[in-house]
Structures are given as structure tokens and as C-alpha cells.
Write a protein that holds these residues in place. Structure first.
Motif, short mmCIF file in Angstrom:
data_model
loop_
_atom_site.label_atom_id
_atom_site.label_comp_id
_atom_site.label_asym_id
_atom_site.label_seq_id
_atom_site.Cartn_x
_atom_site.Cartn_y
_atom_site.Cartn_z
N GLU A 272 14.46 -1.36 4.83
CA GLU A 272 13.05 -1.01 4.70
C GLU A 272 12.91 0.50 4.44
OE1 GLU A 272 12.23 -4.44 8.03
OE2 GLU A 272 11.51 -2.40 8.42
N TYR A 274 10.16 3.50 4.39
CA TYR A 274 8.83 3.82 4.87
C TYR A 274 8.35 5.14 4.26
CZ TYR A 274 9.13 0.06 8.28
OH TYR A 274 9.21 -1.17 8.87
N GLU A 299 3.07 3.35 4.50
CA GLU A 299 3.25 2.39 3.42
C GLU A 299 4.75 2.24 3.15
OE1 GLU A 299 0.72 0.78 2.45
OE2 GLU A 299 -0.96 2.05 3.06
N SER A 331 4.29 -3.34 -0.04
CA SER A 331 3.11 -3.56 0.81
C SER A 331 1.89 -2.97 0.11
CB SER A 331 3.31 -2.91 2.18
OG SER A 331 3.45 -1.52 2.09
N GLU A 335 -2.54 -6.80 4.98
CA GLU A 335 -1.77 -8.03 4.74
C GLU A 335 -2.69 -9.18 4.36
OE1 GLU A 335 1.50 -10.89 7.01
OE2 GLU A 335 0.73 -9.08 7.99
N ASP A 340 0.63 -8.13 -1.53
CA ASP A 340 1.99 -7.61 -1.55
C ASP A 340 2.75 -8.24 -2.70
OD1 ASP A 340 1.18 -6.40 0.75
OD2 ASP A 340 2.49 -7.51 2.10
N GLU A 517 3.62 0.71 12.69
CA GLU A 517 3.86 -0.73 12.79
C GLU A 517 4.99 -1.10 11.86
OE1 GLU A 517 2.67 -3.04 14.68
OE2 GLU A 517 1.05 -1.96 15.70
N LYS A 519 7.09 -3.05 9.42
CA LYS A 519 6.60 -4.03 8.45
C LYS A 519 7.55 -5.22 8.27
CE LYS A 519 3.96 -0.60 5.81
NZ LYS A 519 2.62 -1.15 6.04
N ARG A 522 5.83 -8.61 8.19
CA ARG A 522 5.02 -8.74 6.98
C ARG A 522 5.91 -9.03 5.77
NH1 ARG A 522 0.40 -4.42 5.08
NH2 ARG A 522 0.17 -5.12 2.91
N TYR A 523 7.01 -8.28 5.63
CA TYR A 523 7.93 -8.52 4.52
C TYR A 523 8.55 -9.91 4.62
CZ TYR A 523 7.73 -3.48 3.52
OH TYR A 523 7.33 -2.21 3.21
#
Length: 539
Positions: A272, A274, A299, A331, A335, A340, A517, A519, A522-523
Motif C-alpha cells: 500500500e 499512502y 489518499e 482510492s 468508499e 475506486d 485509517e 485502507k 477498502r482495497y
């Protein structure tokens, strides 16, 4: 409230490790190799910085200003003793100002260091970081002004020059290990162990995604789902296929086990990236009510890898050049917008690297995979998905309102107004390929729109202090007294990354700062719905 040092000890007791047998040094090499090329809009004023710069940049600027200019940047806090003025930035709980006017690379063993450590109580989820909570302050402290050629107004091909080097934080998470740590509730025979509670730990609660219930309106109880997954993971790691089959076969007929989700967790890892922005100035580029402004904007994007490739590389059975990114996920705004983006990367290594490009929309900093205009608000999705995110009391009031003709008319009017607003008001992001860019490799040559970048990799590898147990580099080592020293670990980095409060003072309907947060969840949900997931990749 618990301190960073308490969380670090709990992480040590739990064997915190999100990269399996992959060493931190190898994660750093992969993050540099698979760093997505970032393309910013030529009008972009705020570019990504790491959390340390949030503290150091204001002080560096402040120290060089005249007193009247300094006073204009000072932050007023009202408290029991009246209004007081503080040098930016501040970290506070209400009127209790804990840190102000400098960075937090603090060694508590040095007398007179001068700043309170950010990682100790009363720092908690209600704590607020702020450098002034306004566009004008953020612009002066962090914003780009002149273009690359020194002009005041940006145009295509002559973008605003970043105020600071582009700074990106990368974190590797093997999904199975991330889920294991999320499911940990206690350490056997240690009643004093408390699950860490900070911005580093957990936040990958996906157990409900493993149990489908098409024939029942009632989902599996959350605690039962967690217990099931703990048992299934233990059987998987013991290579006990009979127990795995028995567990799945023992499920209530009302529930179906989601093998696609299980395959995704077993067989993939997320690297990830960021991108953290000091300020979101979307109102400079979009139209109300689809814009917002706030301090602190997190993001980014995620490169998916096959776990098998990483494990074989760690074991020395696969060359570095044969580890190839699988998928990229971005992202975009909230969400619930369901905007996305996901793309399977080419199978060839060089083709995959060439295809690894993301585009950042100005102001909102939403991350896309293509150039052009992007309609990020689909009210068909919002009207179906958002109600599930509303507080219970709002749903109850809406249900009661719907019982009367007047209430139903009001609800219908709100829906119609929202749909008309989307039709007549532009709610699009714009991405371009002629602004500032940052990519992998060494710093670019002067005279181009490519700019330098700094890549920071959070050490999340085996925390064990015993070399015989494969101990590696972990960010929590900074708060453990007998941990091995490392250039990648220090108390300030740990305190900032573990900080669970708000990264901004903004608040309100369209002006809201949040915390850090992760992600990963979410991913994962995007990968689960759209990704190419193989049934078995590990022999």
C-alpha cells in the motif's frame, strides 16, 4: 487510554508480523521497484508529505518570519485561563495543548527536551493536530506557489513546483497475517494482555465477508464468525486439510462459505502506498455541494502481489526480477461512492512496470488510473449504499417519517433535489498528464516536470527479539528498550504513525478531517468484487 510503549509490548507479546517470512530490507526493495509513477495536475497546490513534515515545515518557515508575520500564523486556543496563542502546529485535547511549535522526535530520557511525547496519554482518539485549520494558513505553510519556470500562474506543461519533495509512505501487508492479527483477542495464559489500540494495529475486520447468507436476512453473529476464522486459519497453517473441510462442512445450512474471499486472503499481499496531503482544497476546483475543504487528507493506491512469489523470493527460490505486481487499486473519495479503480497489470515484468501509473485529481487528491474527467458521484450507488452507513437513530427517524404521507413526501423531495443537483452541478475530478510527476529510481534531472521523491517504508516485519525466531525490523521496536537499533525506526516516527487522533482541526458536514485509517479493508473489498483471484497459488 494506553501508551505507545504499552501497545509496543502487546505487539511483542502477540508476535506482530505483517510480512510473513519477507524481510524488511526486501520490502523496501520491492516498494522502490514497484513505486507507481504519480502524475499530478498542473494546478495542484498541495503535494504529498510524510507526517514528520507536518511538524517540521511550519517551524522552519516560522523561524524565518518577522514577528507580525509570525503572529498572523499563531493559533488561538480558548481555555480556562482565556485565549492563548501558540506557534503552529499544535496537538491538543480540547483546550489542553500537548505539543506546539515543533517536531516530536523526542527522547524522554533527555532532561529538558521541551516537548511532550505524542505517544503517551492523554493523547487519544479525541486529540487534534492542526496547523491553523484554514486554506490561507495551509497555503502559506505547505502550498506550492510559483510554477517550475518561476511564474505565478500554472499552465499545462508549467505546473506549480512542489513546496517540499514529494513524500510517500509504503506498507506491506500479507492479507493472511493482517487478518490473524485482527482476530487476536488474547494471549494464552496472560490475563493482563490488552489488544493494542492505535492507528497501526488491526483495522482489517473482514470476517463478515466470508459468510454469505442468501436464504436468511440474519448474518452470522460476529463473534462466531471470528472464532470460525481463527480455527480455519490455524488449520490452514498446520496444513490440516481435513479440519478445514470439517469446519466448512459444519456451517449452518443458512450460510455459505465465501471461498473467493478465503482464496484472496490466503494467496495475496498488498503493498500500500499512502499519499498524505496537508490540506484538501477541493473547493478551488469543484462546485458546491460536491466539494470539501479540510486539513489532513489521506489518499493513495495499492499494488497487489501473489503471496507465492513473495514467499519464494524470501526463501531464495525466486529472483527479485521475477516478482511481478499483479493488480493496482486506487482510492477515490468516499468508499460509498464505489468509484475506486482496479486494473490487472500485464503479465510481463517490464510491461507491468510501464503500466504502473496513477493520476491525482487537484484539490480532492483522488487517485485514478487514466487521464480525463471522472464523475465520482453516482447517486444510484450512494442512495443504495449510504443508508447502511447511517447511524441507527437516523434510520429509525427516516422509517418513522416514511409512515406518514408528509414524511414520505419530504423524503422523496430530498431524493429529487439530490438527483437534480447532480444533473446540473458538475461533480467531476480532472486528471492530466502535463503536470508535476514523481516516480521510482534516482532523482530526475533538473529542467523537467519530474521532481524528487522520498519513499518511507513502515517496518512491519517480524517483531521477535530472538534472532533464532527470525526477528526483523518492526516499527514498534522504537518503544521496546532491548530491541535492536535500526535506521528505519525511531520514537518520533512510531508516535506519529501510531497516533489515533485527527490529522486536522476541520469539522462539519463538508469540512472534516479524519485520522489515519489503513485502507487495507477498502482495497480488499474492491479486489474481492473485481479482482482476478486464483483458487490456489501456494503449493
Amino acid at each position: 487510554m494506553v501508551s505507545v510503549s504499552q501497545n509496543a509490548q502487546a505487539a511483542l507479546d502477540a508476535g506482530f508480523n505483517l510480512t510473513a517470512n519477507l524481510r524488511h530490507a526486501d520490502v523496501k526493495a520491492l516498494a522502490e521497484e514497484w513505486f507507481p509513477k504519480i502524475r499530478f495536475h498542473y494546478k495542484e497546490r498541495f503535494h504529498p508529505i510524510d507526517l514528520k513534515t507536518l511538524f517540521t515545515a511550519p517551524k522552519e518557515l516560522f523561524d524565518g518570519l518577522t514577528e507580525p508575520a509570525r503572529d498572523a500564523l499563531r493559533i488561538t486556543i480558548s481555555g480556562p485561563l482565556g485565549e492563548q496563542r501558540y506557534n503552529p502546529p499544535v496537538v491538543r485535547n480540547g483546550s489542553d495543548v500537548r505539543i506546539h511549535g515543533g517536531n516530536i522526535n523526542v527522547d524522554p530520557t533527555i532532561p529538558g527536551d521541551g516537548t511532550e511525547p505524542m505517544g503517551e496519554p492523554p493523547i487519544d482518539k479525541e486529540t487534534i493536530y492542526s496547523h491553523g485549520d484554514s486554506y490561507e494558513r495551509s497555503k502559506q505553510l505547505f502550498g506550492a506557489s510559483d510554477t517550475m519556470s518561476g511564474l505565478p500562474d500554472p499552465v499545462a506543461g508549467d505546473p506549480r513546483a512542489p513546496r517540499h519533495p514529494v513524500e510517500v509512505r509504503a506498507e506491506m501487508r500479507f492479507l493472511l497475517e493482517a487478518l490473524k492479527h485482527e482476530l487476536q483477542e488474547e494471549i494464552p495464559n496472560d490475563p493482563l494482555w490488552v489488544r493494542p489500540d492505535d492507528a497501526l494495529w488491526g483495522r482489517f475486520d473482514i470476517v463478515d465477508l466470508f459468510f454469505l447468507h442468501p436464504m436468511s436476512p440474519i448474518a452470522m453473529p460476529h463473534d462466531a464468525a471470528r472464532a470460525f476464522m481463527r480455527a480455519l486459519i490455524a488449520a490452514h497453517e498446520n496444513e490440516d486439510t481435513a479440519t478445514q473441510a470439517a469446519l466448512i462442512g459444519s456451517l449452518d445450512p443458512l450460510f455459505q462459505f465465501n471461498t473467493r474471499a478465503w482464496n484472496a486472503v490466503k494467496n495475496y499481499a498488498f503493498l500500500e502506498f499512502y499519499y498524505f496531503y496537508a490540506y484538501n482544497d477541493f473547493d478551488q476546483y469543484g462546485d458546491w455541494p460536491f466539494v470539501n475543504t479540510h486539513e489532513g487528507d489521506l489518499e493513495g493506491c495499492c499494488v497487489v502481489f501473489e503471496r507465492r512469489q513473495l514467499v519464494e523470493f524470501a526463501q531464495g527460490d525466486r529472483p527479485f526480477e521475477e516478482v511481478i505486481g499483479h493488480t493496482i487499486i486506487t482510492s477515490v473519495h468516499e468508499e460509498m461512492n464505489d468509484s475506486d479503480e482496479l486494473k490487472r497489470l500485464p503479465l510481463g515484468r517490464q510491461d507491468a512496470l510501464d503500466d504502473l501509473v496513477v493520476y491525482v485529481a487537484p484539490g480532492s487528491h483522488a487517485t485514478y488510473l487514466t487521464v480525463g474527467s471522472h464523475d465520482f458521484t453516482d447517486w444510484e450507488d450512494v442512495l443504495t449504499d449510504w443508508p447502511g452507513l447511517l447511524p441507527t437513530w437516523v434510520k429509525v427517524l427516516a422509517a418513522l417519517a416514511a409512515l406518514t404521507p408528509i414524511g414520505r413526501a419530504i423524503i422523496l423531495a430530498i431524493v429529487l433535489i439530490v438527483l437534480l443537483a447532480e444533473h446540473f452541478i458538475d461533480s467531476e475530478d480532472e486528471t492530466v498528464d502535463n503536470g508535476v510527476s514523481a516516480g521510482p529510481g534516482p532523482d530526475p534531472q533538473p529542467g523537467t516536470t519530474a521532481v524528487a521523491k522520498r519513499l518511507f517504508v513502515t517496518p512491519l516485519s517480524n517483531i521477535s527479539l530472538d534472532p533464532m525466531e527470525g526477528g526483523d525490523v518492526n516499527i514498534y521496536h522504537a518503544a521496546i528498550s532491548n530491541a535492536p537499533a535500526s535506521d528505519d525506526v525511531d520514537a518520533g516516527t512510531l508516535a506519529r504513525r501510531a497516533y489515533q487522533g485527527w490529522w486536522g482541526g476541520s469539522n462539519g458536514l463538508i469540512s472534516h478531517s479524519g485520522g489515519w485509517e489503513n485502507k487495507t479493508k477498502r482495497y480488499f473489498k474492491k479486489f474481492l468484487s473485481k479482482g482476478q483471484i486464483e483458487a490456489e497459488l501456494i503449493t
